[in-house]
Scaffold this motif. Structure first.
Motif, short mmCIF file in Angstrom:
data_model
loop_
_atom_site.label_atom_id
_atom_site.label_comp_id
_atom_site.label_asym_id
_atom_site.label_seq_id
_atom_site.Cartn_x
_atom_site.Cartn_y
_atom_site.Cartn_z
N THR A 175 0.83 -1.20 0.00
CA THR A 175 0.00 0.00 0.00
C THR A 175 0.87 1.25 0.00
O THR A 175 0.56 2.23 -0.67
CB THR A 175 -0.94 0.01 1.22
N VAL A 180 -1.31 -1.68 -3.94
CA VAL A 180 -2.63 -2.14 -3.51
C VAL A 180 -3.21 -1.11 -2.55
O VAL A 180 -2.54 -0.70 -1.60
CB VAL A 180 -2.57 -3.52 -2.81
N ARG A 183 -8.40 0.16 0.75
CA ARG A 183 -9.81 -0.25 0.58
C ARG A 183 -9.90 -1.67 0.04
O ARG A 183 -10.84 -2.39 0.34
CB ARG A 183 -10.52 0.72 -0.36
N THR A 184 -8.93 -2.05 -0.77
CA THR A 184 -8.91 -3.41 -1.31
C THR A 184 -8.71 -4.43 -0.20
O THR A 184 -9.38 -5.45 -0.14
CB THR A 184 -7.80 -3.55 -2.36
N TRP A 185 -7.74 -4.13 0.70
CA TRP A 185 -7.52 -5.04 1.83
C TRP A 185 -8.75 -5.10 2.72
O TRP A 185 -9.12 -6.19 3.19
CB TRP A 185 -6.33 -4.56 2.67
N GLY A 187 -11.86 -4.63 1.88
CA GLY A 187 -12.93 -5.34 1.19
C GLY A 187 -12.79 -6.85 1.25
O GLY A 187 -13.78 -7.59 1.16
N GLY A 188 -11.56 -7.32 1.44
CA GLY A 188 -11.34 -8.77 1.48
C GLY A 188 -11.20 -9.33 2.89
O GLY A 188 -10.66 -10.43 3.05
N ASP A 234 -3.83 5.52 2.73
CA ASP A 234 -4.71 5.97 1.64
C ASP A 234 -5.14 7.43 1.85
O ASP A 234 -5.13 8.24 0.91
CB ASP A 234 -5.95 5.08 1.56
#
Length: 262
Positions: A175, A180, A183-185, A187-188, A234
């Protein structure tokens, strides 16, 4: 980066990691007697406590020599972990800027202690695992454990625990360099929690819930800590982007004003 360049970089990083591993393995060969005494300590203690014959067994002419080679390599992996972790990171994020190289220093500063913490946790669980698994030996029977199988058992636990504790640092590092998003982390997270417990069940050979939780809960906790850090990164990146856009807009306005004055 083109595929050919990726392959060249991979060969370079693997070669450098291998050099570090060889040097670490030489050190492992030197300290082998001490390391082997530590490795077999759980078995020796059980033999004394239970009054049963429980011992490591070297079943072939070359098995003792093979054991020393494998233990030396195992020690080499642990000793050289700062070096090969760096090579892994350098391959994942090639062509770093000066600021991103500073991130690498932070990555290593967190990754190596976490890897070693996971390895230590596995070592702490090892006597319990050996005790549970040898507890199925019938009374008045002996349990001559194959030295090779025992070493494989120990190495699998230690390396699996260490690798599990590395994941959160890799998340933050990816990140930080913009590969990456946080928000991607986030979301998973459901999949991550599930995989943490599956990994805990597979990596702990005793099969009991306590040992699984001892591994899965810290990994899950570290995952959510890493998610929080990546979301903060982020927000910082977004703030810097807005500031840069504002500065560009002011510069464009100044240029336009200067053109009107002319």
């Amino acid at each position: 980066m083109p595929l050919r360049a990726h392959l060249i970089e991979l060969r370079k990083r693997l070669g450098l990691a291998a050099i570090g591993l060889v040097i670490g393995s030489i050190a492992g060969w030197i300290v082998y007697p001490t390391v082997f005494a530590i490795l077999q300590a759980p078995v020796v203690d059980l033999n004394s406590e239970r009054g049963q014959l429980i011992a490591l067994n070297f079943s072939g002419v070359l098995s003792a020599f093979d054991m020393q080679l494998k233990v030396s390599l195992f020690v080499g992996v642990l000793i050289s972990s700062p070096w090969w972790v760096y090579q892994l990171w350098a391959f994942i994020t090639p062509g770093l800027t000066r600021r991103e190289r500073l991130v690498t220093v932070g990555f290593l500063g967190a990754a190596v202690p976490l890897f070693l913490t996971g390895a230590f946790l596995a070592w702490w669980l090892l006597p319990k695992a050996v005790g549970v698994l040898t507890g199925f030996t019938p009374a008045d029977s002996t349990n001559l454990i194959s030295a090779q199988e025992y070493l494989t058992f120990v190495m699998r636990m230690v390396l699996a625990f260490g690798a599990g504790f590395l994941l959160p640092v890799i998340m933050v590092g990816l990140t930080k360099v913009g590969i990456v998003a946080g928000r991607t982390w986030l979301g998973g997270w459901r999949v991550a929690v599930l995989l943490s417990f599956v990994f805990g069940a597979v990596a702990t050979p005793t099969g009991d819930a306590i040992s699984m939780l001892v591994l899965a809960v810290p990994i899950t906790t570290l995952y959510f800590i890493a998610v929080g850090i990546t979301l903060h990164l982020d927000r910082r990146a977004a703030k810097r982007a807005r500031a840069a856009d504002l500065a560009d807009g002011l510069a464009d306005d100044d240029l336009a004003a200067g053109a009107d004055d002319a």
